[in-house]
Motif scaffolding. Sequence first.
Motif, mmCIF file in Angstrom:
data_model
loop_
_atom_site.group_PDB
_atom_site.id
_atom_site.type_symbol
_atom_site.label_atom_id
_atom_site.label_comp_id
_atom_site.label_asym_id
_atom_site.label_seq_id
_atom_site.Cartn_x
_atom_site.Cartn_y
_atom_site.Cartn_z
ATOM 1 N N GLY A 143 47.537 67.231 53.776
ATOM 2 C CA GLY A 143 47.384 66.145 53.816
ATOM 3 C C GLY A 143 46.285 65.356 52.752
ATOM 4 N N SER A 144 45.459 65.335 53.253
ATOM 5 C CA SER A 144 44.402 64.191 51.832
ATOM 6 C C SER A 144 42.635 64.304 52.524
ATOM 7 N N ILE A 145 41.452 64.041 51.303
ATOM 8 C CA ILE A 145 40.265 63.293 52.099
ATOM 9 C C ILE A 145 41.036 61.736 52.559
ATOM 10 N N ALA A 146 42.132 61.412 51.847
ATOM 11 C CA ALA A 146 43.248 60.159 52.450
ATOM 12 C C ALA A 146 43.748 60.207 53.789
ATOM 13 N N GLY A 147 43.243 61.192 54.648
ATOM 14 C CA GLY A 147 43.648 61.274 56.011
ATOM 15 C C GLY A 147 42.704 61.854 56.571
ATOM 16 N N HIS A 148 40.549 61.369 56.176
ATOM 17 C CA HIS A 148 39.722 61.802 56.921
ATOM 18 C C HIS A 148 38.800 60.810 56.490
ATOM 19 N N GLU A 149 39.455 59.652 55.499
ATOM 20 C CA GLU A 149 38.453 57.904 55.140
ATOM 21 C C GLU A 149 39.647 57.304 55.098
ATOM 22 N N SER A 150 39.276 56.363 55.067
ATOM 23 C CA SER A 150 40.231 55.350 54.410
ATOM 24 C C SER A 150 39.530 54.427 52.757
ATOM 25 N N TYR A 151 40.267 53.388 52.473
ATOM 26 C CA TYR A 151 40.021 53.163 51.478
ATOM 27 C C TYR A 151 40.898 51.802 51.244
ATOM 28 N N PRO A 152 39.801 50.562 50.257
ATOM 29 C CA PRO A 152 40.533 49.703 50.474
ATOM 30 C C PRO A 152 42.683 49.498 49.008
ATOM 31 N N GLY A 153 43.143 49.046 49.506
ATOM 32 C CA GLY A 153 44.457 49.286 48.850
ATOM 33 C C GLY A 153 44.805 50.578 49.426
ATOM 34 N N GLY A 154 44.702 51.142 50.914
ATOM 35 C CA GLY A 154 45.038 52.240 51.237
ATOM 36 C C GLY A 154 45.314 52.576 51.968
ATOM 37 N N SER A 155 46.273 51.560 52.836
ATOM 38 C CA SER A 155 46.004 51.250 54.255
ATOM 39 C C SER A 155 47.095 52.068 54.908
ATOM 40 N N VAL A 156 48.634 52.295 53.888
ATOM 41 C CA VAL A 156 49.684 52.830 54.074
ATOM 42 C C VAL A 156 49.006 54.112 54.009
ATOM 43 N N TYR A 157 48.845 54.392 52.631
ATOM 44 C CA TYR A 157 49.370 56.092 51.770
ATOM 45 C C TYR A 157 48.089 56.422 52.968
ATOM 46 N N CYS A 158 46.492 55.947 53.414
ATOM 47 C CA CYS A 158 45.843 56.790 54.093
ATOM 48 C C CYS A 158 46.069 56.691 55.526
ATOM 49 N N GLY A 159 46.681 55.781 55.981
ATOM 50 C CA GLY A 159 47.580 55.534 57.336
ATOM 51 C C GLY A 159 48.669 57.296 57.482
ATOM 52 N N THR A 160 49.238 57.363 56.829
ATOM 53 C CA THR A 160 50.410 58.691 56.558
ATOM 54 C C THR A 160 49.776 60.067 56.487
ATOM 55 N N LYS A 161 48.480 59.702 55.783
ATOM 56 C CA LYS A 161 47.775 61.007 55.857
ATOM 57 C C LYS A 161 46.910 61.148 56.676
ATOM 58 N N HIS A 162 46.210 59.947 58.038
ATOM 59 C CA HIS A 162 45.321 60.462 58.976
ATOM 60 C C HIS A 162 46.851 60.844 60.296
ATOM 61 N N ALA A 163 47.795 60.339 59.876
ATOM 62 C CA ALA A 163 49.190 60.866 60.298
ATOM 63 C C ALA A 163 49.304 62.890 60.684
ATOM 64 N N VAL A 164 49.329 62.916 59.306
ATOM 65 C CA VAL A 164 49.384 64.644 59.375
ATOM 66 C C VAL A 164 47.841 65.212 59.892
ATOM 67 N N ASP A 165 47.023 64.236 59.737
ATOM 68 C CA ASP A 165 46.354 65.298 60.493
ATOM 69 C C ASP A 165 46.117 65.351 61.623
ATOM 70 N N ALA A 166 46.941 64.007 62.278
ATOM 71 C CA ALA A 166 46.750 63.820 63.645
ATOM 72 C C ALA A 166 48.285 65.027 64.100
ATOM 73 N N ILE A 167 48.870 64.964 63.285
ATOM 74 C CA ILE A 167 50.390 65.981 63.681
ATOM 75 C C ILE A 167 50.139 67.014 63.372
ATOM 76 N N THR A 168 49.342 67.562 62.517
ATOM 77 C CA THR A 168 49.089 69.079 62.668
ATOM 78 C C THR A 168 47.499 69.722 63.675
ATOM 79 N N LYS A 169 47.175 68.740 64.166
ATOM 80 C CA LYS A 169 46.403 69.404 64.680
ATOM 81 C C LYS A 169 47.337 69.206 66.535
ATOM 82 N N ALA A 170 47.809 68.135 66.452
ATOM 83 C CA ALA A 170 49.752 68.207 68.167
ATOM 84 C C ALA A 170 49.715 69.469 67.811
ATOM 85 N N THR A 171 50.741 69.149 66.695
ATOM 86 C CA THR A 171 51.566 70.768 66.418
ATOM 87 C C THR A 171 51.313 72.267 67.016
ATOM 88 N N LYS A 172 49.873 72.403 66.408
ATOM 89 C CA LYS A 172 48.878 73.852 66.571
ATOM 90 C C LYS A 172 49.058 72.888 67.865
#
Length: 256
Positions: A143-172
């Motif tokens: 994942g990334s810190i970008a999966g736990h926070e957002s920053y300007p210019g990172g809408s989609v990158y942060c979105g994908t890493k937030h998705a990785v966070d959600a996918i990890t939890k749901a996979t478990k």
Amino acid sequence: MPAKSRLKNKWVLITGATAGIGKATAFACAGEGANLILTGRRSERLKEISTDILKQYDVEVMTYTFDVRDRDACKSCVESIKKPIDILINNAGLASGKDPIHSADFEDWDKMIDTNVKGLLSMTRFVSERMKSRNSGHIINIGSIAGHESYPGGSVYCGTKHAVDAITKATKMDLHGTDIRVSAVSPGLVETEFSEVRFHGDKDKANEVYQDIQALTAEDVADIILFVITRPPHVNIMDTIVLPTCQSSSTMVSRS
Ligand code: NDP
Ligand code: 8X3
């Protein structure tokens, strides 16, 4: 059993093993006696890395050249592996561009979503099915810190890493009641090819990211991954956020 020897003779599949965190993790795992299945798009790099590992360590290495955005290629890779895949490290990923939402490039967005989210999902889908039938395995999502926070210019990158966070939890949860473990490792700034890729090959822009700081190295992150995958079988680390000391959030970086 001593923690490190838990990896001996295990088969570890690493996506994006041609550079950065994936490559460093390959060497770290080989150092503990794990056999490797290394994947990436650059076949020459895979060959070189495999040769270097085989020179240094008494392990087996297989390589597969493919793009994780190609679902059929992911399927063929997993189907052709006859060894048990004990550990899957979903590391292949990228940021492409750092433009604001109103002017960003659609191609950049597709690359990030198709690699970081859909590629990770495809690999997980095919490998987890096999792990489920053996009731054994460990899936690590980078994942990334970008999966736990957002920053300007990172809408989609942060979105994908937030998705990785959600996918990890749901996979478990989907694998609840099995002996399969699911974890994420979420780094902050790591000096790899990441920024050069993000800025489409602009080395000056990439260097600025790491200027006057001591960023994490790929080896620092590999060390954390090694820790996560060498816990006793009853211990499932869900996530580890690891930042360089000079970084306190995505946007707070102290430069000397
Ligand atoms: P690098 O650019 O150094 O390495 C990225 C790896 O991913 C390469 O091996 C590349 O291989 C592979 N890859 C990229 N796209 C694809 C694709 N479509 N199909 C197959 N493989 C692909 O970056 P890092 O090592 O830094 O990045 C690794 C992971 O860590 C990524 O998921 C990234 O988001 C994450 N991360 C990175 C941080 C950083 O600051 N560096 C911080 C937090 C997380 P090839 O080009 O040969 O296909
Ligand atoms: C990479 C770290 O802060 O550049 O995931 O998004 S950051």
